[in-house]
Design an enzyme around this catalytic site. Structure first.
Site, PDB file in Angstrom:
ATOM      1  N   PHE A 189     -56.877  33.169  12.880  1.00  0.00           N
ATOM      2  CA  PHE A 189     -57.174  32.241  11.782  1.00  0.00           C
ATOM      3  C   PHE A 189     -57.338  33.057  10.510  1.00  0.00           C
ATOM      4  O   PHE A 189     -58.165  33.964  10.451  1.00  0.00           O
ATOM      5  CB  PHE A 189     -58.452  31.436  12.038  1.00  0.00           C
ATOM      6  CG  PHE A 189     -58.715  30.439  10.944  1.00  0.00           C
ATOM      7  CD1 PHE A 189     -58.114  29.186  10.972  1.00  0.00           C
ATOM      8  CD2 PHE A 189     -59.522  30.758   9.863  1.00  0.00           C
ATOM      9  CE1 PHE A 189     -58.320  28.278   9.942  1.00  0.00           C
ATOM     10  CE2 PHE A 189     -59.726  29.854   8.838  1.00  0.00           C
ATOM     11  CZ  PHE A 189     -59.133  28.611   8.876  1.00  0.00           C
ATOM     12  N   ASP A 203     -58.561  41.390   8.680  1.00  0.00           N
ATOM     13  CA  ASP A 203     -59.234  40.216   8.128  1.00  0.00           C
ATOM     14  C   ASP A 203     -60.660  40.226   8.670  1.00  0.00           C
ATOM     15  O   ASP A 203     -60.910  39.799   9.801  1.00  0.00           O
ATOM     16  CB  ASP A 203     -58.487  38.945   8.529  1.00  0.00           C
ATOM     17  CG  ASP A 203     -59.154  37.690   7.973  1.00  0.00           C
ATOM     18  OD1 ASP A 203     -60.295  37.785   7.479  1.00  0.00           O
ATOM     19  OD2 ASP A 203     -58.534  36.609   8.049  1.00  0.00           O
ATOM     20  N   LYS A 258     -66.954  34.927   3.400  1.00  0.00           N
ATOM     21  CA  LYS A 258     -68.071  34.290   4.105  1.00  0.00           C
ATOM     22  C   LYS A 258     -69.460  34.812   3.685  1.00  0.00           C
ATOM     23  O   LYS A 258     -70.010  34.306   2.733  1.00  0.00           O
ATOM     24  CB  LYS A 258     -67.849  34.364   5.614  1.00  0.00           C
ATOM     25  CG  LYS A 258     -66.698  33.429   6.049  1.00  0.00           C
ATOM     26  CD  LYS A 258     -66.795  32.954   7.471  1.00  0.00           C
ATOM     27  CE  LYS A 258     -65.929  31.724   7.702  1.00  0.00           C
ATOM     28  NZ  LYS A 258     -64.539  31.988   8.094  1.00  0.00           N
TER      29      LYS A 258
HETATM   30  C1  LIG Z   1     -63.193  31.554   7.580  1.00  0.00           C
HETATM   31  C2  LIG Z   1     -62.086  32.523   7.668  1.00  0.00           C
HETATM   32  C3  LIG Z   1     -61.078  32.565   6.698  1.00  0.00           C
HETATM   33  C4  LIG Z   1     -60.974  31.565   5.577  1.00  0.00           C
HETATM   34  O1  LIG Z   1     -62.093  31.594   4.747  1.00  0.00           O
HETATM   35  P1  LIG Z   1     -62.349  30.394   3.696  1.00  0.00           P
HETATM   36  O2  LIG Z   1     -63.449  30.919   2.836  1.00  0.00           O
HETATM   37  O3  LIG Z   1     -62.705  29.195   4.488  1.00  0.00           O
HETATM   38  O4  LIG Z   1     -61.071  30.213   2.951  1.00  0.00           O
HETATM   39  C5  LIG Z   1     -60.113  33.555   6.805  1.00  0.00           C
HETATM   40  N1  LIG Z   1     -60.141  34.446   7.806  1.00  0.00           N
HETATM   41  C6  LIG Z   1     -61.096  34.435   8.748  1.00  0.00           C
HETATM   42  C7  LIG Z   1     -61.087  35.467   9.821  1.00  0.00           C
HETATM   43  C8  LIG Z   1     -62.084  33.456   8.729  1.00  0.00           C
HETATM   44  O5  LIG Z   1     -63.022  33.431   9.684  1.00  0.00           O
END
Ligand SMILES: *Cc1c(COP(=O)(O)O)cnc(C)c1O
Length: 398
Positions: free
Chosen positions: A136, A221, A250
């Site tokens: 994700f 990420d 986050k």
């Molecule tokens: C939550 C998340 C995102 C997206 O973050 P948003 O602030 O909701 O756009 C991208 N990568 C990872 C691994 C995430 O957990």
């Protein structure tokens, strides 16, 4: 009003939250809950940490926004602090770009990777981005194209071209996929939305070696795993590797929206003036909040504590899995999941809430627990007790 006026994009738990302190939140009726959703990994230092509140209050009264046509002190200081952290993890000459969310941090990484290949290396045919199935990376079109899950992509085609997917934790498959067309490989050290699935250290090491050998960048990420959540400042440190690019968001702003891309040399040459931009990115308010979050992480030694607390949480979850005959507990640090092995996660989420514990379901079978790093050992025991009561009630309802 929410149901009438907001677009129906979210399935919400039937709770109106009005106040938070540390690992606790209160609903509109005054009932207190242990918050193991933690704003989806955002409440790293807990809700309304006094140092974050005071930093935001002060900065809000001084200067909230300027645009990036001018210099501001909080952005400069935050860039320096995060660059230092990246340096400590072994990255060379790291430089930052600030955005406002995780998906934007990922977009910045993808754009930088393509521009680095096309312009800096002079290889315009090297545009492909490889990501893992079950990953994700966000909801905007580029990050969505990198997200290796059909359920998120299905209704939004056509997506940007040049993305391909490989099975997660399969170094051989990654080896077959990386070619002279690969600009970058993007991976999560622990797949969060994909069900809390840790990468094998050997897989991350192979990804590092293969990308380096074949002239591609490695993007980690760390939007969900970063900033101490897994017991090290960056989760990839536990595999002993150094990526070229790191995405953060986050927990960084203590609840204020901020995302960051960290780029090590030579990848950092990928952006030049005008290559990329954000109106709000790096605004003084969000950066000041983030500086306070980093202060708290350091002063309260929360990164190290996440290891021990995470171990306690994992052991408790593993005991529950055994006692109730569930599939498994899994996770790293304070990023844990309880896989029920059956599609009852939504029901157990509701029962846990009735027992005073907020968690969420990352899949029909799996509960995810992302407690703030300030959660005390007693609160972890309390949460395990609430979960045990919820599971007992679920079992007796069958
Ligand atoms: C939550 C998340 C995102 C997206 O973050 P948003 O602030 O909701 O756009 C991208 N990568 C990872 C691994 C995430 O957990």
């Amino acid at each position: 009003m929410s149901d009438q006026y907001l677009l129906p994009t979210y399935t919400r738990q039937p709770l109106v939250l009005v106040r938070g302190e540390g690992a606790q939140v209160w609903d509109v009726n005054g009932r207190v809950y242990l918050d193991f959703v933690g704003g989806i990994a955002v409440a790293l230092v807990g809700h309304c940490h006094p140092q974050v509140v005071s930093a935001v209050q002060q900065q809000a009264a001084e200067l909230i926004h300027t645009s990036n046509l001018f210099y501001t002190e909080p952005a400069a200081r935050l860039a320096a602090r995060l660059a230092q952290q990246a340096q400590r993890a072994g990255l060379k000459q790291p430089r930052l770009f600030f955005a406002n969310s995780g998906t934007e941090a990922v977009e910045a990484a993808l754009k930088l990777a393509r521009r680095f290949a096309a312009v800096v290396k002079g290889e315009p045919g090297r545009y492909e981005i490889i990501s893992a199935l079950g990953s994700f990376h966000g909801r905007t079109m580029g990050a969505l194209a990198a997200t290796g899950q059909e359920k998120y992509q299905r209704d939004f085609r056509p997506l940007p071209e040049g993305f391909r997917y490989v099975p997660y934790n399969d170094a051989a498959a990654l080896g077959r996929a990386i070619s002279e067309k690969t600009a970058a490989v993007i991976l999560e050290a622990v797949q969060g939305e994909g069900g809390v699935r840790p990468a094998d250290p050997g897989y991350l090491q192979a990804a590092r070696r293969l990308t380096r050998e074949r002239g591609a960048l490695l993007i980690l990420d760390e939007v969900q795993t970063g900033l101490g959540r897994t017991g090290s400042f960056f989760a990839f440190e536990q595999a002993g590797i150094q990526p070229d690019l790191i995405c953060l968001a986050k927990g960084l702003g203590g609840g204020l929206p901020i995302g960051a891309l960290i780029a090590a040399a030579p990848a950092s040459q990928g952006f030049a003036p005008g290559s990329h931009a954000s109106t709000f990115g790096g605004n003084p308010l969000a950066c000041r909040a983030a500086l306070a979050v980093l202060d708290v992480l350091e002063q309260e030694q929360l990164v190290k504590a996440a290891q021990a607390k995470g171990e306690r949480l994992y052991q408790g979850l593993a005991a529950l899995a055994q006692r109730f005959g569930l599939a498994q507990a899994r996770g790293v640090g304070l990023m844990q999941a309880l896989d029920l092995g059956t599609e009852a996660a939504a029901q157990v989420v509701d029962l846990a809430r009735e027992e005073g514990l907020l968690v969420n379901a990352v899949s029909p079978t799996t509960l995810r627990l992302l407690p703030p790093l300030v959660t005390s050992s007693e609160q972890i025991q309390e949460a395990l007790g609430a979960l045990e009561r919820a599971l007992t009630r679920w079992r007796s309802s069958l």
